[in-house]
Design a protein around this motif. Structure first.
Motif, PDB file in Angstrom:
ATOM      1  N   ALA A 126       0.680  -0.892  -0.198  1.00  0.00           N
ATOM      2  CA  ALA A 126       0.125   0.058  -0.111  1.00  0.00           C
ATOM      3  C   ALA A 126       0.767   0.963   0.150  1.00  0.00           C
ATOM      4  CB  ALA A 126      -0.818   0.195   1.391  1.00  0.00           C
ATOM      5  N   CYS A 216      -3.663  -3.210  -2.536  1.00  0.00           N
ATOM      6  CA  CYS A 216      -5.754  -3.688  -1.916  1.00  0.00           C
ATOM      7  C   CYS A 216      -6.322  -2.604  -2.523  1.00  0.00           C
ATOM      8  CB  CYS A 216      -5.093  -3.064  -0.432  1.00  0.00           C
ATOM      9  SG  CYS A 216      -3.055  -3.172   0.216  1.00  0.00           S
ATOM     10  N   ASP A 219      -9.153  -0.028  -1.012  1.00  0.00           N
ATOM     11  CA  ASP A 219      -7.902   1.061  -0.552  1.00  0.00           C
ATOM     12  C   ASP A 219      -8.361   2.745  -0.594  1.00  0.00           C
ATOM     13  OD1 ASP A 219      -6.088   2.717   0.963  1.00  0.00           O
ATOM     14  OD2 ASP A 219      -4.540   1.312   0.408  1.00  0.00           O
ATOM     15  N   GLU A 241      -2.423  -7.752  -5.990  1.00  0.00           N
ATOM     16  CA  GLU A 241      -3.672  -7.428  -5.244  1.00  0.00           C
ATOM     17  C   GLU A 241      -4.243  -8.064  -3.877  1.00  0.00           C
ATOM     18  OE1 GLU A 241      -4.869  -4.210  -7.901  1.00  0.00           O
ATOM     19  OE2 GLU A 241      -5.946  -5.254  -7.787  1.00  0.00           O
ATOM     20  N   ALA A 244      -8.252  -5.809   0.507  1.00  0.00           N
ATOM     21  CA  ALA A 244      -8.875  -5.383   2.173  1.00  0.00           C
ATOM     22  C   ALA A 244      -8.407  -3.925   1.487  1.00  0.00           C
ATOM     23  CB  ALA A 244      -7.411  -5.561   2.533  1.00  0.00           C
ATOM     24  N   VAL A 248      -4.165  -3.149   5.779  1.00  0.00           N
ATOM     25  CA  VAL A 248      -4.523  -4.673   5.119  1.00  0.00           C
ATOM     26  C   VAL A 248      -3.605  -5.655   6.458  1.00  0.00           C
ATOM     27  CG1 VAL A 248      -2.592  -3.905   4.056  1.00  0.00           C
ATOM     28  CG2 VAL A 248      -3.636  -6.238   3.228  1.00  0.00           C
TER      29      VAL A 248
END
Length: 281
Positions: A126, A216, A219, A241, A244, A248
């Motif tokens: 992320a 993610c 996100d 990926e 989440a 995550v």
């Protein structure tokens, strides 16, 4: 610290700041994994689940990034120097795999560009290369709620951090625990200021290390397109990926463990450019 039984704790001073270091120890054949936490967090808060999972198979080191103790402006270089000092202290002949989450991914990418000689590979979770208008808008909203002393600040942080599927599927006690956790999280202004001005695009393009980039899907803090941009910038990168939100490390630590554990064991098992299929763990 409750990250791992027998944890070795130490401190180093970098540019006048005291950096806490946490080492699982152990004699493993794989590179040491160094974990770098995200915005306004600590090693324990971000890696309470992932650290012990990884420590069953690898030596794992984490650190608490420290703010300037003299009230001076926080810069990315200030954090990079802390990470560099920790790696210099803990690395051995097996090398180091650097794992950075959120702002920790930014710091890790900058270090990898500047001191690739310290590393064998890098994992970003992320992360992002350049703060965009959408991120600044979210940062502005957080500032407004903070300045107003609004009780909605915690709700906003929870909304932005966790995915809708995760929040909606929790039991009442689990959800209440998430609310308590977020309510107790602070984002110091100097770190939020730093988040607004990140631009390591050129540096990231210079990285030649084997990389695993993890985005993610849900996100909203650092949308997955940022991770895809990192994947495109590093020529020796693989991409995955996860289903989440930005949190995550709390939502799917087991899936993170599976991806990182396999990559550390053999960074070149999959060729550069590989895109892993999405999985639900």
């Amino acid at each position: 610290m409750t990250l791992y039984p027998g944890l070795i704790e130490s401190e180093i001073v970098v540019d006048g700041a005291v950096v806490r270091v946490y080492d699982s120890g152990g004699d493993w054949q794989t590179p040491t994994i160094v974990l770098v936490h995200g915005t306004g967090s600590t090693a324990e808060k971000n890696y309470w689940a992932l650290f012990p999972m990884l420590a069953f198979e690898h030596r794992v080191v984490a650190l608490d990034l420290a703010l300037p103790d003299d009230g001076s402006e926080l810069t990315l270089g200030f954090y990079v120097r802390q990470l560099e000092a920790v790696i210099e202290q803990v690395r051995d002949q097996r090398g180091v795999t650097l794992v950075g989450y959120s702002l920790g991914a930014v710091v890790s990418l900058a270090l990898a560009a500047r001191r690739s000689d310290l590393l064998t590979s890098i994992v970003t979770i992320a992360g992002w290369m350049k703060t965009d208008r959408h991120q600044v808008l979210r940062n502005n909203l957080w500032r407004k709620l903070r300045d107003e002393g609004s009780s909605a600040k915690a709700d906003f942080a929870l909304f932005a951090s966790y995915s809708a599927p995760y929040v909606s599927s929790r039991t009442v006690p689990d959800y209440e625990e998430i609310v308590r956790r977020v309510a107790g999280t602070d984002y110091p202004a100097p770190i939020m200021d730093l988040n607004r001005v990140i631009d390591i695009v050129a540096e990231t393009h210079s990285i030649e290390l084997p990389a695993l980039v993890i985005g993610c899907i849900h996100d909203v803090m650092v949308q997955p397109r940022h991770s895809r941009e990192i994947f495109g910038a590093i020529k020796d990168a693989r991409y995955a990926e996860i289903q989440a939100g930005h949190a995550v490390v709390h939502e799917r630590p087991a899936e993170l463990f599976a991806l990182i554990d396999r990559f550390v064991a053999d960074p070149n098992e999959y060729p550069a450019g590989t895109v892993f299929e999405q999985t639900d763990v």
